[in-house]
Design a protein around this motif. Sequence first.
Motif, PDB file in Angstrom:
ATOM      1  N   GLN A 127     -19.442 -10.958  16.211  1.00  0.00           N
ATOM      2  CA  GLN A 127     -18.665 -10.928  14.982  1.00  0.00           C
ATOM      3  C   GLN A 127     -18.449 -12.323  14.422  1.00  0.00           C
ATOM      4  N   LYS A 128     -18.062 -13.287  15.309  1.00  0.00           N
ATOM      5  CA  LYS A 128     -17.767 -14.624  14.809  1.00  0.00           C
ATOM      6  C   LYS A 128     -17.738 -15.628  15.953  1.00  0.00           C
ATOM      7  N   ALA A 129     -17.924 -16.906  15.592  1.00  0.00           N
ATOM      8  CA  ALA A 129     -17.724 -18.017  16.510  1.00  0.00           C
ATOM      9  C   ALA A 129     -16.308 -18.552  16.314  1.00  0.00           C
ATOM     10  N   ASN A 130     -15.633 -18.839  17.411  1.00  0.00           N
ATOM     11  CA  ASN A 130     -14.247 -19.274  17.351  1.00  0.00           C
ATOM     12  C   ASN A 130     -14.129 -20.782  17.547  1.00  0.00           C
ATOM     13  N   PRO A 131     -13.068 -21.395  17.007  1.00  0.00           N
ATOM     14  CA  PRO A 131     -12.896 -22.853  17.121  1.00  0.00           C
ATOM     15  C   PRO A 131     -12.862 -23.365  18.556  1.00  0.00           C
ATOM     16  N   ASP A 132     -12.458 -22.512  19.518  1.00  0.00           N
ATOM     17  CA  ASP A 132     -12.382 -22.966  20.905  1.00  0.00           C
ATOM     18  C   ASP A 132     -13.709 -22.864  21.642  1.00  0.00           C
ATOM     19  N   GLY A 133     -14.787 -22.543  20.914  1.00  0.00           N
ATOM     20  CA  GLY A 133     -16.107 -22.475  21.535  1.00  0.00           C
ATOM     21  C   GLY A 133     -16.468 -21.123  22.104  1.00  0.00           C
ATOM     22  N   SER A 134     -15.625 -20.125  21.890  1.00  0.00           N
ATOM     23  CA  SER A 134     -15.913 -18.772  22.354  1.00  0.00           C
ATOM     24  C   SER A 134     -16.546 -17.944  21.248  1.00  0.00           C
ATOM     25  N   LEU A 135     -17.052 -16.770  21.619  1.00  0.00           N
ATOM     26  CA  LEU A 135     -17.659 -15.831  20.681  1.00  0.00           C
ATOM     27  C   LEU A 135     -16.896 -14.516  20.723  1.00  0.00           C
TER      28      LEU A 135
END
Length: 373
Positions: free
Chosen positions: A262-270
């Motif tokens: 769905q998206k890439a997150n600022p903390d480096g997770s997906l």
Amino acid sequence: MSTATNPVQAARELHAQLVQDDASLVLFFCAPEYETSGFARTLNELFGPALVVGCTSAGEITPDGYLDNAVTGISFARPTFEAAAVRLGPLKDFELTRCGDVAEALRATLRARLGHPPRHEFAMVLLDGLSQREELVMSCLGGVLSDIPVFGASAGDGLTFEHTSVFVDGAFHTDSGVLLLVGSDVPVRPFRNQHFVSSGKRMVVTGADPARRVVTEINAEPAVAEYARVIGYEVDALTPMVFATHPLVVRLGGAEYVRSIQKANPDGSLTFYCAIDEGLVLTLAEGRDLYSRLEDLFAEIRSEIGEPAAVIGFDCVLRKLECERNQTKHKVARLLQANRVIGFSTFGEQFRSMHVNQTFTGVAIGRAEEPDA
């Protein structure tokens, strides 16, 4: 269908096109802008005793093909079709122990309305697309309704991912779902169609929060960075379009299922559209021709039940994004038009007991047999 910007006017236009004598069921799929009390009230007033079920969408599949900011629908009438529905919710407190009782009570209601067991039957599930409860609900319903086709979809809100809802019992509801049973005198053919297969490029989920559908590590590296490395992109270049064309595949029970990001997150997770657990082995997906796969599907449908009278189709929003990127959206839309598809672009699809991604899922409805001369 209607593209009227005023929700009340849109409800009236939809009614004018779908009204028929002794209507038993009205299905609709609408842009989130139509989720208003005026739209709901007008539908209830105009369709009267008919069962009305629907949800918000990430785009609509209409008689004019793919649209956005519209509402589309289909109606069914007695004696050929009978229907019954029940609201599922709140989903955050969904109890597995109640699932069997709810499903059996609904089956009893449908049979009482018919007066006999249906010749043909299917179950459709619409769920709040942000509830993250699809796996739980479908594992339950797929088990208690294993003798009939079960399919469904997760409601959308464009690509905002902020607010999705289902319509049942005369109103829009969040944190809810709807289970719909339909009995028919005409044949039906459920389907799940996808165009991605495994490439063999393996990666292992080494860190995850399944409850939130978040993957923190892949191959013991930060998930975003490792995913970008495997597909050959810079992290800054990851977009919904890239995720749409580079999903992952998991093999379960001898079949391959797409797991979409769905998206890439600022903390480096997906964040994924489906639950992903630690230790799961994923492979990078390879795309085949989406249009050809759809052509094959509709050919199979016609060979089994003849020319369909209608197709209820749930198409992952990422498939639409891929068609836009490949400039095949109009071609695919014409194919859907030609096969009388009504549906919407989803945040996920349901088939049997599975919550799936990047598929075209639904049911084809056959035509009534011609009486003997």
